[in-house]
Design a protein around this motif. Structure first.
Motif, PDB file in Angstrom:
ATOM      1  N   ARG A   1       0.831  -1.212   0.000  1.00  0.00           N
ATOM      2  CA  ARG A   1       0.000   0.000   0.000  1.00  0.00           C
ATOM      3  C   ARG A   1       0.861   1.256   0.000  1.00  0.00           C
ATOM      4  O   ARG A   1       0.594   2.216  -0.729  1.00  0.00           O
ATOM      5  CB  ARG A   1      -0.934  -0.010   1.201  1.00  0.00           C
ATOM      6  CG  ARG A   1      -2.054  -1.011   1.101  1.00  0.00           C
ATOM      7  CD  ARG A   1      -2.881  -1.025   2.383  1.00  0.00           C
ATOM      8  NE  ARG A   1      -3.956  -1.976   2.295  1.00  0.00           N
ATOM      9  CZ  ARG A   1      -4.269  -2.846   3.254  1.00  0.00           C
ATOM     10  NH1 ARG A   1      -3.580  -2.866   4.387  1.00  0.00           N
ATOM     11  NH2 ARG A   1      -5.268  -3.682   3.083  1.00  0.00           N
TER      12      ARG A   1
ATOM     13  N   HIS B   1       1.125   3.985  -2.934  1.00  0.00           N
ATOM     14  CA  HIS B   1       0.786   5.373  -2.605  1.00  0.00           C
ATOM     15  C   HIS B   1       1.915   6.334  -2.982  1.00  0.00           C
ATOM     16  O   HIS B   1       1.677   7.453  -3.441  1.00  0.00           O
ATOM     17  CB  HIS B   1       0.451   5.488  -1.120  1.00  0.00           C
ATOM     18  CG  HIS B   1       0.182   6.879  -0.667  1.00  0.00           C
ATOM     19  ND1 HIS B   1      -0.991   7.541  -0.963  1.00  0.00           N
ATOM     20  CD2 HIS B   1       0.947   7.744   0.039  1.00  0.00           C
ATOM     21  CE1 HIS B   1      -0.940   8.747  -0.449  1.00  0.00           C
ATOM     22  NE2 HIS B   1       0.224   8.905   0.170  1.00  0.00           N
TER      23      HIS B   1
ATOM     24  N   CYS C   1       3.076  -7.313  -3.093  1.00  0.00           N
ATOM     25  CA  CYS C   1       1.759  -7.932  -3.225  1.00  0.00           C
ATOM     26  C   CYS C   1       1.874  -9.453  -3.273  1.00  0.00           C
ATOM     27  O   CYS C   1       1.115 -10.167  -2.605  1.00  0.00           O
ATOM     28  CB  CYS C   1       1.042  -7.420  -4.470  1.00  0.00           C
ATOM     29  SG  CYS C   1       0.491  -5.717  -4.326  1.00  0.00           S
TER      30      CYS C   1
ATOM     31  N   SER D   1      -1.776   0.125  -8.970  1.00  0.00           N
ATOM     32  CA  SER D   1      -3.073   0.066  -8.294  1.00  0.00           C
ATOM     33  C   SER D   1      -3.774  -1.263  -8.544  1.00  0.00           C
ATOM     34  O   SER D   1      -4.462  -1.782  -7.657  1.00  0.00           O
ATOM     35  CB  SER D   1      -3.969   1.224  -8.744  1.00  0.00           C
ATOM     36  OG  SER D   1      -4.209   1.144 -10.136  1.00  0.00           O
TER      37      SER D   1
ATOM     38  N   LEU E   1      -2.255  -3.956  -6.317  1.00  0.00           N
ATOM     39  CA  LEU E   1      -2.756  -3.804  -4.958  1.00  0.00           C
ATOM     40  C   LEU E   1      -4.198  -4.300  -4.841  1.00  0.00           C
ATOM     41  O   LEU E   1      -4.526  -5.038  -3.908  1.00  0.00           O
ATOM     42  CB  LEU E   1      -2.639  -2.346  -4.516  1.00  0.00           C
ATOM     43  CG  LEU E   1      -2.930  -2.056  -3.058  1.00  0.00           C
ATOM     44  CD1 LEU E   1      -2.060  -2.893  -2.138  1.00  0.00           C
ATOM     45  CD2 LEU E   1      -2.724  -0.578  -2.786  1.00  0.00           C
TER      46      LEU E   1
ATOM     47  N   GLN F   1      -5.287  -7.449  -2.482  1.00  0.00           N
ATOM     48  CA  GLN F   1      -6.285  -7.264  -1.420  1.00  0.00           C
ATOM     49  C   GLN F   1      -7.471  -8.207  -1.621  1.00  0.00           C
ATOM     50  O   GLN F   1      -8.025  -8.729  -0.648  1.00  0.00           O
ATOM     51  CB  GLN F   1      -6.737  -5.806  -1.363  1.00  0.00           C
ATOM     52  CG  GLN F   1      -5.637  -4.917  -0.839  1.00  0.00           C
ATOM     53  CD  GLN F   1      -5.997  -3.457  -0.772  1.00  0.00           C
ATOM     54  OE1 GLN F   1      -5.686  -2.831   0.230  1.00  0.00           O
ATOM     55  NE2 GLN F   1      -6.614  -2.904  -1.792  1.00  0.00           N
TER      56      GLN F   1
END
Length: 117
Positions: free
Chosen positions: A27, A31, A43, A89, A92, A96
């Motif tokens: 994350r 970011h 990841c 993104s 990620l 998740q």
């Protein structure tokens, strides 16, 4: 009497903590706009640790392959694919989603512990 493998909660919990840490790093890297390979590695590490925790809970061994682990846990076949490059993104989001699936499974199997990530 056949020997059965007992889940190792301490090892399982350490693996889950590693998953959470790796996902937190992913994350942060995403970011900060860090290179896609760094985000992808974090990841992948998070997903692998989550799968290892679930296998540990089930009393099964991790054979060193994320796809084999997914199959052993009867995860959806499209849950994780680390072979295709994609934006930070998306890495990620995919991680998740995979960790969330494992979290839901562990929550059902071991409701005495929270499985947040």
């Amino acid at each position: 009497m056949p020997a059965t493998l007992d889940p190792q909660p301490a090892q399982r919990d350490l693996l889950w903590e590693r998953c959470r840490n790796s996902l937190g790093i992913a994350r942060l890297l995403a970011h900060e706009g860090r290179p896609e390979p760094l985000v992808a590695t974090a990841c992948h590490s998070a997903v692998e640790a989550a799968l290892r925790a679930a296998l540990e809970h089930a009393g099964a061994r991790y054979e060193g392959d994320v796809l084999v682990a997914l199959a052993r846990l009867e995860a959806p076949c499209d849950l994780w694919d680390s072979s295709e490059p994609r934006p930070r993104s998306q890495w990620l989001d995919d991680a998740q989603r995979a960790v969330g699936w494992v979290s839901d499974r562990l929550r059902r199997e071991a409701p005495e512990r929270t499985w947040g990530f």
